[in-house]
Design a protein around this motif. Structure first.
Motif, mmCIF file in Angstrom:
data_model
loop_
_atom_site.group_PDB
_atom_site.id
_atom_site.type_symbol
_atom_site.label_atom_id
_atom_site.label_comp_id
_atom_site.label_asym_id
_atom_site.label_seq_id
_atom_site.Cartn_x
_atom_site.Cartn_y
_atom_site.Cartn_z
ATOM 1 N N LEU A 134 47.603 -15.978 37.698
ATOM 2 C CA LEU A 134 48.716 -16.308 38.586
ATOM 3 C C LEU A 134 48.181 -17.154 39.746
ATOM 4 O O LEU A 134 47.917 -16.651 40.832
ATOM 5 C CB LEU A 134 49.373 -15.032 39.119
ATOM 6 C CG LEU A 134 49.993 -14.109 38.073
ATOM 7 C CD1 LEU A 134 50.369 -12.784 38.696
ATOM 8 C CD2 LEU A 134 51.195 -14.756 37.438
ATOM 9 N N PRO A 135 48.021 -18.474 39.532
ATOM 10 C CA PRO A 135 47.427 -19.302 40.582
ATOM 11 C C PRO A 135 48.292 -19.389 41.833
ATOM 12 O O PRO A 135 47.768 -19.542 42.938
ATOM 13 C CB PRO A 135 47.264 -20.670 39.924
ATOM 14 C CG PRO A 135 48.151 -20.663 38.740
ATOM 15 C CD PRO A 135 48.325 -19.235 38.329
ATOM 16 N N GLU A 136 49.605 -19.275 41.698
ATOM 17 C CA GLU A 136 50.463 -19.363 42.888
ATOM 18 C C GLU A 136 50.306 -18.157 43.806
ATOM 19 O O GLU A 136 50.704 -18.190 44.962
ATOM 20 C CB GLU A 136 51.934 -19.536 42.494
ATOM 21 C CG GLU A 136 52.521 -18.425 41.665
ATOM 22 C CD GLU A 136 52.312 -18.603 40.168
ATOM 23 O OE1 GLU A 136 52.692 -17.697 39.431
ATOM 24 O OE2 GLU A 136 51.764 -19.622 39.744
ATOM 25 N N MET A 137 49.720 -17.082 43.298
ATOM 26 C CA MET A 137 49.478 -15.897 44.123
ATOM 27 C C MET A 137 48.017 -15.817 44.570
ATOM 28 O O MET A 137 47.572 -14.801 45.085
ATOM 29 C CB MET A 137 49.857 -14.638 43.357
ATOM 30 C CG MET A 137 51.338 -14.560 43.056
ATOM 31 S SD MET A 137 51.800 -13.022 42.279
ATOM 32 C CE MET A 137 51.593 -11.887 43.621
ATOM 33 N N GLY A 138 47.255 -16.867 44.335
ATOM 34 C CA GLY A 138 45.873 -16.903 44.787
ATOM 35 C C GLY A 138 44.874 -16.350 43.793
ATOM 36 O O GLY A 138 43.696 -16.211 44.116
ATOM 37 N N HIS A 139 45.304 -16.003 42.583
ATOM 38 C CA HIS A 139 44.382 -15.488 41.567
ATOM 39 C C HIS A 139 43.627 -16.643 40.929
ATOM 40 O O HIS A 139 44.185 -17.706 40.691
ATOM 41 C CB HIS A 139 45.140 -14.728 40.481
ATOM 42 C CG HIS A 139 45.814 -13.507 40.979
ATOM 43 N ND1 HIS A 139 46.673 -12.781 40.213
ATOM 44 C CD2 HIS A 139 45.771 -12.863 42.165
ATOM 45 C CE1 HIS A 139 47.132 -11.755 40.895
ATOM 46 N NE2 HIS A 139 46.598 -11.787 42.091
ATOM 47 N N SER A 140 42.364 -16.412 40.627
ATOM 48 C CA SER A 140 41.596 -17.453 39.938
ATOM 49 C C SER A 140 41.816 -17.305 38.436
ATOM 50 O O SER A 140 41.895 -16.205 37.917
ATOM 51 C CB SER A 140 40.118 -17.338 40.272
ATOM 52 O OG SER A 140 39.622 -16.103 39.830
ATOM 53 N N CYS A 141 41.938 -18.422 37.752
ATOM 54 C CA CYS A 141 42.169 -18.405 36.311
ATOM 55 C C CYS A 141 40.834 -18.352 35.566
ATOM 56 O O CYS A 141 39.912 -19.082 35.918
ATOM 57 C CB CYS A 141 42.937 -19.654 35.881
ATOM 58 S SG CYS A 141 44.583 -19.740 36.574
ATOM 59 N N PRO A 142 40.729 -17.499 34.544
ATOM 60 C CA PRO A 142 39.485 -17.456 33.768
ATOM 61 C C PRO A 142 39.345 -18.704 32.902
ATOM 62 O O PRO A 142 40.323 -19.304 32.479
ATOM 63 C CB PRO A 142 39.641 -16.204 32.903
ATOM 64 C CG PRO A 142 41.108 -15.982 32.805
ATOM 65 C CD PRO A 142 41.705 -16.519 34.069
ATOM 66 N N THR A 143 38.104 -19.066 32.628
ATOM 67 C CA THR A 143 37.850 -20.194 31.741
ATOM 68 C C THR A 143 38.076 -19.764 30.298
ATOM 69 O O THR A 143 38.229 -18.580 30.001
ATOM 70 C CB THR A 143 36.406 -20.689 31.906
ATOM 71 O OG1 THR A 143 35.531 -19.636 31.479
ATOM 72 C CG2 THR A 143 36.096 -21.073 33.337
ATOM 73 N N ASP A 144 38.099 -20.734 29.389
ATOM 74 C CA ASP A 144 38.265 -20.410 27.973
ATOM 75 C C ASP A 144 37.120 -19.535 27.470
ATOM 76 O O ASP A 144 37.321 -18.637 26.658
ATOM 77 C CB ASP A 144 38.353 -21.686 27.134
ATOM 78 C CG ASP A 144 39.663 -22.416 27.332
ATOM 79 O OD1 ASP A 144 40.633 -21.774 27.784
ATOM 80 O OD2 ASP A 144 39.719 -23.618 27.021
ATOM 81 N N HIS A 145 35.923 -19.793 27.956
ATOM 82 C CA HIS A 145 34.766 -18.991 27.556
ATOM 83 C C HIS A 145 34.936 -17.533 27.986
ATOM 84 O O HIS A 145 34.649 -16.610 27.223
ATOM 85 C CB HIS A 145 33.493 -19.581 28.151
ATOM 86 C CG HIS A 145 32.261 -18.819 27.831
ATOM 87 N ND1 HIS A 145 31.720 -18.778 26.560
ATOM 88 C CD2 HIS A 145 31.455 -18.052 28.605
ATOM 89 C CE1 HIS A 145 30.647 -18.011 26.571
ATOM 90 N NE2 HIS A 145 30.455 -17.574 27.811
ATOM 91 N N GLU A 146 35.401 -17.318 29.211
ATOM 92 C CA GLU A 146 35.626 -15.953 29.707
ATOM 93 C C GLU A 146 36.728 -15.258 28.918
ATOM 94 O O GLU A 146 36.616 -14.064 28.629
ATOM 95 C CB GLU A 146 35.983 -15.988 31.192
ATOM 96 C CG GLU A 146 34.844 -16.397 32.087
ATOM 97 C CD GLU A 146 35.272 -16.626 33.520
ATOM 98 O OE1 GLU A 146 34.399 -16.533 34.391
ATOM 99 O OE2 GLU A 146 36.468 -16.910 33.771
ATOM 100 N N ARG A 147 37.757 -15.986 28.556
ATOM 101 C CA ARG A 147 38.826 -15.405 27.737
ATOM 102 C C ARG A 147 38.308 -14.994 26.366
ATOM 103 O O ARG A 147 38.609 -13.909 25.876
ATOM 104 C CB ARG A 147 39.964 -16.408 27.569
ATOM 105 C CG ARG A 147 40.761 -16.611 28.806
ATOM 106 C CD ARG A 147 41.887 -17.567 28.539
ATOM 107 N NE ARG A 147 42.548 -17.897 29.781
ATOM 108 C CZ ARG A 147 43.114 -19.033 30.048
ATOM 109 N NH1 ARG A 147 43.124 -19.989 29.144
ATOM 110 N NH2 ARG A 147 43.704 -19.246 31.192
#
Length: 76
Positions: A32-45
């Motif tokens: 949820l980038p609009e709430m300040g959460h960082s998005c995981p990379t494809d590798h992390e997923r």
């Protein structure tokens, strides 16, 4: 000697159904980038999906082993 097939199938379906529901978060992005959460990379997923799959496999093997041990205890 009793058959473990039916109980093993039901147990396996339940474990992997829970794993599949758990895997939905990493598959969908879980971000949820609009709430300040960082998005995981494809590798992390991919790593989190792999961890969930290995965890489900380990739980499945342990539960079936325990089921067989408990059923064998009933026969004696």
């Amino acid at each position: 000697m009793r058959s473990y097939f039916g109980s093993g199938v039901v147990l396996t379906v339940c474990v992997w159904l829970l794993a599949a529901m758990t895997m939905l978060g990493p598959l969908m992005g879980d971000c949820l980038p609009e709430m300040g959460h960082s998005c995981p990379t494809d590798h992390e997923r991919n790593l989190s999906l792999l961890q969930i799959a290995f965890g489900a496999a380990a739980i499945n093997v342990a539960a079936i082993w325990l089921l067989i041990r408990l059923r064998r205890g009933d026969d004696t």
